[in-house]
Structure formats: C-alpha cells, structure tokens
Design a protein around this motif. Structure first.
Motif, PDB file in Angstrom:
ATOM      1  N   VAL A 261       0.311  -0.892   0.078  1.00 23.36           N
ATOM      2  CA  VAL A 261       0.262   0.077  -0.394  1.00 23.36           C
ATOM      3  C   VAL A 261       1.105   1.592  -0.361  1.00 23.36           C
ATOM      4  CG1 VAL A 261      -2.526  -1.084   0.801  1.00 23.36           C
ATOM      5  CG2 VAL A 261      -0.031  -0.591   2.229  1.00 23.36           C
ATOM      6  N   ARG A 262       2.094   0.962   0.670  1.00 17.61           N
ATOM      7  CA  ARG A 262       2.809   2.399   0.744  1.00 17.61           C
ATOM      8  C   ARG A 262       4.549   2.251   0.645  1.00 17.61           C
ATOM      9  NH1 ARG A 262      -0.046   7.504   2.686  1.00 17.61           N
ATOM     10  NH2 ARG A 262       2.104   7.896   2.789  1.00 17.61           N
ATOM     11  N   PRO A 263       4.672   1.739  -0.840  1.00 18.04           N
ATOM     12  CA  PRO A 263       5.785   1.082  -0.411  1.00 18.04           C
ATOM     13  C   PRO A 263       7.250   1.977  -0.528  1.00 18.04           C
ATOM     14  CG  PRO A 263       4.433   0.669  -2.666  1.00 18.04           C
ATOM     15  CD  PRO A 263       3.860   1.450  -2.096  1.00 18.04           C
ATOM     16  N   VAL A 264       7.139   3.182  -1.491  1.00 16.39           N
ATOM     17  CA  VAL A 264       7.906   4.587  -1.633  1.00 16.39           C
ATOM     18  C   VAL A 264       8.406   5.377  -0.390  1.00 16.39           C
ATOM     19  CG1 VAL A 264       8.016   6.432  -3.194  1.00 16.39           C
ATOM     20  CG2 VAL A 264       7.613   4.578  -3.903  1.00 16.39           C
ATOM     21  N   PRO A 265       7.217   5.144   0.514  1.00 14.05           N
ATOM     22  CA  PRO A 265       7.211   5.855   1.526  1.00 14.05           C
ATOM     23  C   PRO A 265       8.583   4.428   3.180  1.00 14.05           C
ATOM     24  CG  PRO A 265       5.423   6.544   1.404  1.00 14.05           C
ATOM     25  CD  PRO A 265       6.135   5.034   0.226  1.00 14.05           C
ATOM     26  N   LEU A 266       8.022   3.749   2.722  1.00 18.16           N
ATOM     27  CA  LEU A 266       8.563   1.998   3.518  1.00 18.16           C
ATOM     28  C   LEU A 266      10.045   2.514   3.153  1.00 18.16           C
ATOM     29  CD1 LEU A 266       7.083  -0.886   3.946  1.00 18.16           C
ATOM     30  CD2 LEU A 266       9.773  -0.562   4.108  1.00 18.16           C
ATOM     31  N   LEU A 267      10.319   2.635   1.398  1.00 15.42           N
ATOM     32  CA  LEU A 267      11.477   2.651   1.425  1.00 15.42           C
ATOM     33  C   LEU A 267      12.713   3.305   1.556  1.00 15.42           C
ATOM     34  CD1 LEU A 267      11.061   0.676  -1.778  1.00 15.42           C
ATOM     35  CD2 LEU A 267      11.892  -0.363   0.203  1.00 15.42           C
ATOM     36  N   GLY A 268      11.652   5.127   1.209  1.00 12.58           N
ATOM     37  CA  GLY A 268      12.605   5.805   1.550  1.00 12.58           C
ATOM     38  C   GLY A 268      13.125   6.363   2.812  1.00 12.58           C
ATOM     39  N   PHE A 269      11.870   6.184   3.744  1.00 12.26           N
ATOM     40  CA  PHE A 269      11.912   6.124   4.916  1.00 12.26           C
ATOM     41  C   PHE A 269      13.260   5.541   5.810  1.00 12.26           C
ATOM     42  CE2 PHE A 269      11.555   5.405   9.465  1.00 12.26           C
ATOM     43  CZ  PHE A 269      11.166   6.185   9.900  1.00 12.26           C
ATOM     44  N   GLY A 270      13.256   3.865   5.356  1.00 11.70           N
ATOM     45  CA  GLY A 270      13.726   2.319   5.619  1.00 11.70           C
ATOM     46  C   GLY A 270      14.980   3.462   5.814  1.00 11.70           C
ATOM     47  N   MET A 271      15.361   3.040   4.537  1.00 12.76           N
ATOM     48  CA  MET A 271      16.688   2.999   3.709  1.00 12.76           C
ATOM     49  C   MET A 271      17.545   4.372   5.063  1.00 12.76           C
ATOM     50  SD  MET A 271      17.577   1.872  -0.133  1.00 12.76           S
ATOM     51  CE  MET A 271      15.798   2.779  -1.137  1.00 12.76           C
ATOM     52  N   VAL A 272      16.326   5.902   5.146  1.00 11.78           N
ATOM     53  CA  VAL A 272      17.415   6.708   5.341  1.00 11.78           C
ATOM     54  C   VAL A 272      17.868   6.382   6.345  1.00 11.78           C
ATOM     55  CG1 VAL A 272      16.846   9.131   6.784  1.00 11.78           C
ATOM     56  CG2 VAL A 272      17.110   8.630   4.402  1.00 11.78           C
ATOM     57  N   ALA A 273      16.398   5.469   7.705  1.00 13.29           N
ATOM     58  CA  ALA A 273      16.380   5.202   9.140  1.00 13.29           C
ATOM     59  C   ALA A 273      17.752   4.225   9.021  1.00 13.29           C
ATOM     60  CB  ALA A 273      15.369   4.999   9.344  1.00 13.29           C
ATOM     61  N   LEU A 274      17.730   2.851   8.078  1.00 16.78           N
ATOM     62  CA  LEU A 274      19.396   2.211   8.023  1.00 16.78           C
ATOM     63  C   LEU A 274      20.514   3.098   7.973  1.00 16.78           C
ATOM     64  CD1 LEU A 274      17.618  -0.495   6.123  1.00 16.78           C
ATOM     65  CD2 LEU A 274      18.966  -0.899   7.467  1.00 16.78           C
ATOM     66  N   GLY A 299      18.134  -5.018  12.166  1.00 11.98           N
ATOM     67  CA  GLY A 299      17.624  -6.176  12.826  1.00 11.98           C
ATOM     68  C   GLY A 299      16.173  -6.070  11.108  1.00 11.98           C
ATOM     69  N   THR A 300      15.202  -5.236  12.024  1.00 12.34           N
ATOM     70  CA  THR A 300      13.677  -4.641  12.279  1.00 12.34           C
ATOM     71  C   THR A 300      13.746  -4.350  10.772  1.00 12.34           C
ATOM     72  OG1 THR A 300      13.563  -4.965  13.899  1.00 12.34           O
ATOM     73  CG2 THR A 300      11.356  -4.158  12.696  1.00 12.34           C
ATOM     74  N   LEU A 301      14.334  -3.007  10.642  1.00 12.06           N
ATOM     75  CA  LEU A 301      14.521  -1.462   9.061  1.00 12.06           C
ATOM     76  C   LEU A 301      15.488  -2.839   8.586  1.00 12.06           C
ATOM     77  CD1 LEU A 301      16.147   0.905  10.886  1.00 12.06           C
ATOM     78  CD2 LEU A 301      13.469   0.916  10.685  1.00 12.06           C
ATOM     79  N   SER A 302      16.455  -3.632   8.545  1.00 18.73           N
ATOM     80  CA  SER A 302      16.768  -4.104   7.258  1.00 18.73           C
ATOM     81  C   SER A 302      15.830  -4.762   6.811  1.00 18.73           C
ATOM     82  CB  SER A 302      18.049  -5.186   7.700  1.00 18.73           C
ATOM     83  OG  SER A 302      19.142  -4.143   8.089  1.00 18.73           O
ATOM     84  N   PHE A 303      15.195  -5.840   7.499  1.00 17.37           N
ATOM     85  CA  PHE A 303      14.174  -7.121   6.609  1.00 17.37           C
ATOM     86  C   PHE A 303      12.689  -6.296   5.791  1.00 17.37           C
ATOM     87  CE2 PHE A 303      17.542  -9.570   7.656  1.00 17.37           C
ATOM     88  CZ  PHE A 303      17.551 -11.124   7.009  1.00 17.37           C
ATOM     89  N   ALA A 304      12.757  -5.543   6.641  1.00 19.17           N
ATOM     90  CA  ALA A 304      11.343  -4.145   6.569  1.00 19.17           C
ATOM     91  C   ALA A 304      11.773  -3.911   5.174  1.00 19.17           C
ATOM     92  CB  ALA A 304      11.243  -3.468   6.705  1.00 19.17           C
ATOM     93  N   VAL A 305      13.068  -3.280   4.691  1.00 16.18           N
ATOM     94  CA  VAL A 305      13.365  -3.103   3.713  1.00 16.18           C
ATOM     95  C   VAL A 305      13.950  -3.716   2.340  1.00 16.18           C
ATOM     96  CG1 VAL A 305      15.152  -1.077   2.112  1.00 16.18           C
ATOM     97  CG2 VAL A 305      14.139  -0.526   4.515  1.00 16.18           C
TER      98      VAL A 305
END
Length: 388
Positions: A261-274, A299-305
């Motif tokens: 449903v929201r892949p782009v925000p997840l990837l953008g926020f997730g990679m910056v947070a990683l 571990g959470t952020l890595s596998f979510a992204v």
C-alpha cells in the motif's frame, strides 16, 4: 492468504537453516574431515556462489515445467544432497553437495517466490513475498542455533540429517497444496527476458543487493563486534543473534503489510533510518545500553526494506515472474556474499571489528545515491514528454 504460501515459507525455513548453519559447524567439520578451517569455510562460500549463479539459471531451466513439479524436484534434490553430505567422509564430496544443494535451493527460491505472488491478489504480492522470506528470518532465530546445538551434542552430521528430515513434510505438503495446473508453465525464456528489459527492475535489484550487503556485512561479524567492542560475554551471543533474528522477523511481518500500500515511503524512510542506525551503531558500539537495542532495530529495518525490495521486483516485472524470482534471489545472495567480504577487508586492513558497521553505512549511502539518481532521471524523462 492461501495456506500453500505458508508451506513455501516452511520449506524456505529448512533451506535457510542449511545455508547459515555451517557458521557454527566449521570447526567440527574441519576436524572430522581432516581439512583446515579455511577449507571448511569454503563450504559456506560454495553455497553462496551456487545460490547466485543458480537462481537465474534454474529459473530459466524450469520455465516450461509446472511449478508444483519444479518445487518438488528442487526440494527432493535438496534432501538427497543433505543425506549424502551426512554420510560422506570425503571433503570433495561434501563440497559438491553444497554446490548442488545451493543450485536446488536457488531454483526453489525463484519458483517459490513466483508461485506465492501468483496465488494472491495483484495488490498482495508484498505480503506473500514477506511470508516466503520470513522463512529465512525464522531460520536465523531458531534453525541456526538449533543446528549449532545439534552439532555440539551429536556432531555436525546430525544437523544435516535434521535438515533432510524437516524437508520431507514440506515435500508432501507441496504435492497436496500447490495446484497441479500452472499459469506460468510453458513460458518461453525469450519472452520473459524481453519483459526484464526495464531500468526500474535493474535499479530495484541493485538496491536489494546493496541493502542486503549492508545487513550481512554487520550480521556476519556481530559476535566479535559485541564481544570485542561492546564488551559483552560470549554467553550473550545466542541471545544477541536471536534478538537480531526476532527483529528481522518483525521487519518482514510489518514490511509485508505496508509494502503493498505504501512501498515508496517505506523504502525512503527505511533506507534513511538504516543509514542513520548503522552510523549510530558504529559511533556507540562500546555502549551496551545503545548497542543492544540497535541489534533489534537494525534487524527490523533491514528485513522490512529488503523484503519490500524483493516484492517490488514482482510488481515491476509482472510479465516475467519466474525469472524475476531468480534475479531477486540472486541479488539477495550477491549482497549476502559481498557484504561480509567487504567487512572482512575492512577488518583485515586493521580498522577493527567496528569497521563493518561503517561499511554497512557506506553501502546504504550508495543505495540512497542510486535511488536518488534513478528518481532524478525518471522525473527528467517525464518532464521532457510533450503535453498534447
């Protein structure tokens, strides 16, 4: 979600256990087969190379097969090579079984991802992918420590027997649960290759390799990092590895629900947070109050992204699901092999056990730069299109 998708995740769990369990069995294998530690370590490298090469190769070879037949054949081969590995007294034979097992594992992965995404609604591919990939995270939490425990009490061969036995129910379940018909059977390699000519796909695969490289760069050296820099005792290590595994499972689960449903925000926020997390971890690795929570968070952020990037491959390459699964598997394993290699170079250069964290941060910088350049090019092309 079809029950068969969960069964595919179960099979991936046993295969993920086989892929990673040798990290705790290398000394026993070297002693039993009268080879050096580095030679025994090559068993892990052989598996990784077999996964990278085998994923697209096996995907192409099995294109004309019904997926149930492909999944069953790959899993049967996987079981047989583990039986041979468990009884052989030859290092060369064991090395060969690792290569063949990796080829079968790669073929299964590619077909399982394609099968799972084809069994769900078009807007649920992220969740289906997360369930299959979740088998790897469960292997990190439970399978790998269990394999090490078996090796400690009953020898390394018992771990091979356990993987073979645990795979048998998956074979029966696949035969009973995966439909005999297959919409993808009979697809030509040329047709799927034409569908893969996409710059978006190449960028997605590159991002997946970079993010996964960062993940396994640090995960591979987590034990010496936490004991040598953070100051934790060796008795903490099973709990820390399990904590990372629990984080990865949480990331796959949460990512699977958001990726559709929201892949782009997840990837953008997730990679910056990683990136921020790896840098913070590197700067505060000597402080256990900060380091221990970051093991879970990263571990959470890595596998979510990571799982979201895998699911995006199937959204981008809708007309080439089998080869897309093979390429996604290959990209995942390229990162899994390259990341630890880069981390080892940094340690070997004398930068210490904290250095893999900085390497992980650098890989995330490259991922963000790649994403930024790709986004800029796409917007530039869109602006050049004349408005009618």
């Amino acid at each position: 979600m079809p029950f068969a998708v969960y069964l595919l995740g179960l099979a991936v769990f046993t295969q993920g256990t086989s892929e990673f369990m040798l990290s705790g069995l290398v000394p026993d294998i070297a002693r039993d087969l009268h080879v050096s530690i580095p030679a025994a370590g090559l068993l892990t490298s052989a598996f990784a190379v077999g996964m990278v090469v085998g994923a697209p190769l096996m995907a192409i070879l099995s294109l004309r097969w019904p997926r149930r037949r492909s999944l069953t054949l790959f899993l049967v081969v996987f079981v047989l090579v583990h039986v041979v590995g468990a009884i052989t007294t030859s290092y060369a034979v064991l090395l060969g079984t690792r290569v063949v097992g990796a080829l079968a594992n790669a073929g299964f992965w590619a077909t399982a991802l394609a099968t799972a995404t084809s069994m769900v609604a078009p807007n649920a591919k992220g969740r289906a992918t997360s369930i299959v990939v979740g088998g790897v995270t469960v292997a990190c939490v439970a399978g790998v420590p269990a394999g090490a425990l078996l090796g400690q009490y009953w020898g390394w061969r018992s771990a091979f027997w356990a993987v073979a036995l645990l795979s048998l129910p998956a074979i029966v379940a696949i035969l009973r649960s995966i439909p005999a018909g297959d919409a993808g059977a009979g697809t030509s390699a040329r047709g799927e290759l034409r569908a893969l000519r996409s710059s978006r796909l190449l960028v997605t695969l590159l991002l997946g390799a970079l993010v996964n490289g960062a993940t396994f760069c640090t995960f591979t050296y987590l034990a010496p990092l936490l004991t040598g820099v953070t100051g934790l005792g060796e008795g903490w290590m099973p709990a820390m590895l399990a904590l990372f595994g629990l984080g990865s499972f949480a990331g796959v689960t949460a990512g699977g629900r958001i990726a559709d449903v929201r892949p782009v925000p997840l990837l953008g926020f997730g990679m910056v947070a990683l990136l921020a997390g790896w840098a913070l971890f590197a700067m505060t690795a000597a402080n256990p109050v900060v380091a221990i929570p970051l093991v879970f968070v990263q571990g959470t952020l890595s596998f979510a992204v990571g799982s979201t990037l895998i699911s995006r491959v199937f959204y981008v390459a809708t007309d080439a699901p089998t080869l897309a699964g093979g390429l996604a598997t290959a990209a995942f394993n390229v990162g899994g092999a390259a990341g630890p290699w880069f981390g080892g170079i940094a340690i070997g250069a004398g930068f210490g056990f904290r250095s893999p964290l900085w390497v992980s941060a650098l890989l995330l910088c490259l991922a963000l730069a790649t994403a930024g350049v790709a986004l800029g090019i796409r917007r530039g092309r869109a602006n050049r299109i004349p408005v009618a």
